[in-house]
Design an enzyme around this catalytic site. Structure first.
Site, short mmCIF file in Angstrom:
data_model
loop_
_atom_site.label_atom_id
_atom_site.label_comp_id
_atom_site.label_asym_id
_atom_site.label_seq_id
_atom_site.Cartn_x
_atom_site.Cartn_y
_atom_site.Cartn_z
N HIS A 121 42.07 35.84 38.52
CA HIS A 121 42.09 36.61 37.29
C HIS A 121 41.07 36.00 36.34
CE1 HIS A 121 43.68 38.07 33.41
NE2 HIS A 121 44.35 38.98 34.08
N ASP A 198 47.66 28.68 38.36
CA ASP A 198 47.99 29.85 37.56
C ASP A 198 49.18 30.53 38.23
OD1 ASP A 198 48.23 32.35 36.44
OD2 ASP A 198 46.16 32.98 36.80
N GLN A 201 51.73 35.29 38.17
CA GLN A 201 52.29 36.27 39.10
C GLN A 201 53.31 35.66 40.06
OE1 GLN A 201 51.79 39.47 38.87
NE2 GLN A 201 50.13 39.42 37.38
N LYS A 224 55.71 38.66 31.75
CA LYS A 224 55.72 39.15 33.13
C LYS A 224 57.04 38.85 33.84
CE LYS A 224 50.70 38.62 33.67
NZ LYS A 224 50.32 40.05 33.62
N CYS A 361 41.18 42.82 35.67
CA CYS A 361 40.65 41.53 35.17
C CYS A 361 40.25 40.63 36.34
CB CYS A 361 41.67 40.83 34.28
SG CYS A 361 42.05 41.73 32.77
#
Length: 407
Positions: A121, A198, A201, A224, A361
């Site tokens: 991303h 990261d 997700q 999220k 993105c």
């Protein structure tokens, strides 16, 4: 888990869009919020709205207890060793930028390497581009397999003793691929570098254990994972955070201020200048309570069944292109030949179905996939097979419509 019963806990899902029951398939962009989270945030504003760490009055104490209680919930949620390792931020982007600006620009220099992947991303790509430019470090990419996945062998060939930092998404927001971050962290540490993960997700869908992964930094967002917008987390190993300088200065993050110099508070507060995101943190704590009441294993199993069901149905549609590996998290990114994804998403919206269309993105990944844009359907704990059926029906209707238009 019973997705239909869980759906009832999300007030926004009980509505019609364009005359159809809402089918929300864009949780990878932002998830919806259960009534428990909404009521917790409302209760803060109604009953004990106050600043934290400052006043000795009752409301201030209750707000501080709620805010720091949320930090402890985050600590246990990701199995961090100490609450000093949990920094509240505005979101994943802010968390990653904090590492890039504070750690990378202080401890990485010319001749060093920063390693990332083409799957990232933009929030886990652009900060490292800028850090490399600022420090003179070399930015390197781990080569991808044809399906966009990353192998241990490719990582071993890319990461060297000159590699000071590797940044990687745990789960791809486009492909749904689950990267071997634990194994890659071992390679990074063997070469003397630090590992940044990261987990935007990942945290809403699978169990994240920072001690098991042995990552040095990890970032994720509340919005999220059934929590409010504007709140995120940076986890960092205490030994590293203690060496880092703040990137924002002002009230609340200071210890002593003189006319020409100042000193900082201890962790975690030296990175939380100004009035923090109090309601957001308390709301995130409520979201964690909600997720844990259902169970991440149950959520993962439910999403696996949904994504398998969806991909099997999509493959029966002529002209359907599905991107990414077979084994994935709960999303499907795809294109329908002859239909631009923006047009597809617009037509689906007329059927009450919300999906994402665009480059997500992730423009470098789009180039790798040889696609200017894609459509994405992402699932969460409130989705059901009926939602997938509605999506397939609408895709067939859209394909028929555009086929008739251009025939």
């Amino acid at each position: 888990m019973n997705a239909k019963e869980i759906r009832k806990l999300f007030p926004i899902l009980n509505q019609e869009v364009n005359g159809h029951p809402l089918v929300y398939l864009d949780s990878a962009a932002t998830s919806q919020k259960p009534v428990q989270v909404i009521e917790t945030i409302e209760r803060y504003y109604r009953e004990y709205n106050s600043n934290v760490h400052r006043g000795v009055h009752t409301l201030g104490t209750r707000a501080t207890d709620g805010y720091e209680g949320a930090r402890e919930k985050v600590r246990t949620f990701i199995n961090a060793r100490a609450m000093e390792e949990i920094i509240f931020t505005r979101g994943t982007t802010t968390s990653l930028n904090l590492v890039a600006q504070s750690y990378a620009r202080s401890f990485i220099g010319e001749g060093d390497e920063i390693v990332i992947t083409q799957v990232e991303h933009h929030s886990n790509l652009i900060p490292w581009q800028q850090a490399a430019k600022a420090t003179g470090a070399t930015l390197k990419y781990i080569p991808l397999q044809a399906d966009g996945t990353i192998t241990i062998e490719a990582a071993e060939q890319t990461i060297t003793p000159n590699t000071k930092l590797v940044a990687m998404g745990y789960v791809s927001n486009v492909l749904g691929s689950i990267n071997p971050v634990k194994e890659i962290a071992r390679i990074v540490h063997r070469n003397g570098g630090v590992m940044v993960v990261d987990a935007a997700q990942a945290a809403p869908h699978i169990k994240v254990d920072v001690q098991d992964i042995d990552c040095d930094f990890l970032a994720f967002s509340g919005h999220k994972m059934a929590g409010p917008t504007g709140i995120g987390v940076l986890y960092g190993k205490q030994s590293l955070l203690e060496k880092m300088e703040p990137v924002e200065y002002g009230g609340e993050m200071i210890d002593f201020v003189e006319l020409y110099d100042s000193t900082w508070k201890e962790l975690p507060w030296k990175f939380e200048g100004g009035t923090p995101i109090i309601a957001g943190a308390i709301g995130l704590g409520a979201a964690i309570d909600f997720i844990e009441s259902i169970g991440l294993d149950e959520i993962r199993e439910h999403e696996h069944k949904l994504v398998t069901y969806a991909m099997d149905a999509m493959r029966s549609i002529d002209g359907m292109v599905i991107y990414g590996p077979e084994e994935r998290s709960g999303l499907v990114t795809f294109n329908v030949e002859g239909v631009h994804p923006h047009d597809l998403a617009t037509v689906l919206d007329t059927e009450g179905i919300a999906i994402r269309a665009g480059h997500h993105c992730a423009q470098p990944l789009m180039k790798f996939l040889n696609a200017s844009a894609t459509a994405r359907a992402s699932f969460y704990l409130y989705n059901s097979e009926e939602d997938v059926d509605a999506l397939i029906k609408a895709l067939l209707k859209t394909k028929e419509y555009f086929g008739n238009v251009f025939s």
